[in-house]
Design a protein around this motif. Structure first.
Motif, PDB file in Angstrom:
ATOM      1  N   ALA A  19       0.745  -1.144   0.003  1.00 24.71           N
ATOM      2  CA  ALA A  19       0.100   0.052  -0.085  1.00 24.71           C
ATOM      3  C   ALA A  19       0.899   1.314  -0.072  1.00 24.71           C
ATOM      4  CB  ALA A  19      -0.970  -0.119   1.169  1.00 24.71           C
ATOM      5  N   GLY A  20       0.451   2.490  -0.582  1.00 19.77           N
ATOM      6  CA  GLY A  20       1.071   3.581  -0.691  1.00 19.77           C
ATOM      7  C   GLY A  20       1.302   4.482   0.679  1.00 19.77           C
ATOM      8  N   GLU A  21       1.987   5.417   0.912  1.00 16.12           N
ATOM      9  CA  GLU A  21       2.223   5.958   2.091  1.00 16.12           C
ATOM     10  C   GLU A  21       0.863   6.643   2.395  1.00 16.12           C
ATOM     11  OE1 GLU A  21       5.344   8.637   1.703  1.00 16.12           O
ATOM     12  OE2 GLU A  21       6.975   7.162   1.222  1.00 16.12           O
ATOM     13  N   ALA A  22       0.347   7.260   1.748  1.00  9.89           N
ATOM     14  CA  ALA A  22      -1.008   7.963   1.784  1.00  9.89           C
ATOM     15  C   ALA A  22      -2.198   6.888   2.468  1.00  9.89           C
ATOM     16  CB  ALA A  22      -1.732   8.749   0.632  1.00  9.89           C
ATOM     17  N   GLU A  23      -2.096   6.016   1.883  1.00 13.53           N
ATOM     18  CA  GLU A  23      -3.161   4.798   2.353  1.00 13.53           C
ATOM     19  C   GLU A  23      -2.665   4.280   3.664  1.00 13.53           C
ATOM     20  OE1 GLU A  23      -5.437   0.812   1.359  1.00 13.53           O
ATOM     21  OE2 GLU A  23      -3.879   1.730  -0.087  1.00 13.53           O
TER      22      GLU A  23
END
Length: 345
Positions: A296-300
């Motif tokens: 998962a990406g940093e924002a998620e």
């Protein structure tokens, strides 16, 4: 089930928001289209299913938890004639699809592995120790409960379960504490059990999770045979996917990811030849797959802590016939749950 997580970190009120993990990445890998048929083997709260249906695909939604079907009924009404809900185990995926899809073949299979946030939030299910509840943990409501396991299983067997499935370093210490306490009175409630285990295990310096967390995780996986179900589901997906069909799996636990990784590698890579070994007949390569998992990406991850442990792996079915049968992981020798006497319904 939707929103699985490797380790459930208890919040002050025990609540966990229902946020689908890596939804955009799942849809990109799955690529559902109008007229296709996709299997969501872990319906849960239905976030993946609704997104798939919104893309125009037909859906077979499977869940072993009867509590998931109120939401499944609402989703089916919102997408008339395009969704079939099935109460069953995703390890039986191939048989469930064969009974409901003409020709028994589908265009996609998605699996989101583990316990759902809905189950964690329901104290009466016994999955969490944020609130007191019966020590149950059964996803389907049948067979031995977690209380049956901890009250009846030999301490050595308990230690093996805690060590392998929970990766608990102090598994033996926890098992001995359980044996000593159950001699006085049996375990029935989650907070009672968590207190005994937590005291025995102790909190390591800097460890933010409750010391009973890994033992709870191991019990849940064992009671529900989650690793065996995953292995059977992968083999089932191989049987039901059309050539070009997509298999997408989101996991949150290192053991789960290892099973998926080994399965896809075994099905997509020819073994390396060695001049020191006899020639082995080549096996059919039934999937095309990338070796690296997606995270998962940093924002998620910032908005949803459970996404931090999520790994997504996917493969595309080739035209080769499915393998006869194979277990994609050599499991450690664990005690038999089927042989355990139990009192549950």
């Amino acid at each position: 089930m939707e929103h699985r997580g490797e380790l459930h970190v208890e919040t002050h009120d025990g609540s966990v928001p229902h946020i689908p993990v890596m939804l955009a990445e799942v849809l990109e890998a799955l690529r559902p289209k109008i007229g296709e048929t996709v299997v969501d083997g872990t319906f849960g709260a239905g976030s993946y299913s609704r997104a798939i249906l919104s893309r125009g695909a037909n859906l077979v939604a499977i869940d072993r938890d009867p509590d998931a079907f109120a939401e499944a009924d609402r989703t089916a009404r919102a997408f008339p004639d395009r969704m079939t809900a099935v109460n069953g185990r995703f390890g039986e995926l191939a048989d469930l699809v064969a009974d409901r899809v003409p020709g028994g073949l589908v265009d996609g299979v998605v699996l989101d592995i583990g316990v759902s946030s809905m189950q964690l939030d329901q104290a009466e299910r016994g999955f969490s120790f944020a609130k007191d509840g019966p020590l149950d943990m059964r996803m389907g409501g049948h067979g031995p409960t977690a209380a049956d396991v901890v009250n009846r299983m030999k301490p050595g067997d308990l230690a093996r379960v805690f060590s392998f499935l929970g990766e608990e370093r102090h598994a033996g210490r926890a098992a001995r504490a359980i044996e000593a306490r159950r001699g006085e009175r049996p375990f029935e409630r989650t907070l009672d059990f968590a207190g005994v285990v937590g005291k025995a295990v102790g909190r390591a310096p800097g460890d933010r999770i409750d010391p009973a967390t890994r033992v709870f995780q191991a019990l849940r996986i064992f009671v529900n045979d989650e690793l065996g179900e995953l292995a059977r589901a992968l083999v089932g997906a191989e049987r039901v996917l059309k050539p070009g069909g997509r298999l997408v799996v989101v996991s949150f636990h290192s053991l789960e990811d290892r099973i998926v990784k080994r399965f896809l590698r075994d099905r997509s890579e020819a073994p390396s030849a060695s001049r020191h070994m006899p020639d082995v007949p080549a096996k059919a390569l039934t999937f095309e797959a990338r070796n690296r998992a997606l995270a998962a990406g940093e924002a998620e991850c910032a908005g949803n802590p459970r996404a931090r442990s999520a790994k997504l792996r996917f493969g595309t079915r080739t035209a080769e016939p499915p393998r006869d049968a194979a277990d994609p992981l050599d499991f450690a020798a664990l005690p038999s749950l089927a042989a355990l006497p139990f009192s549950g319904a």
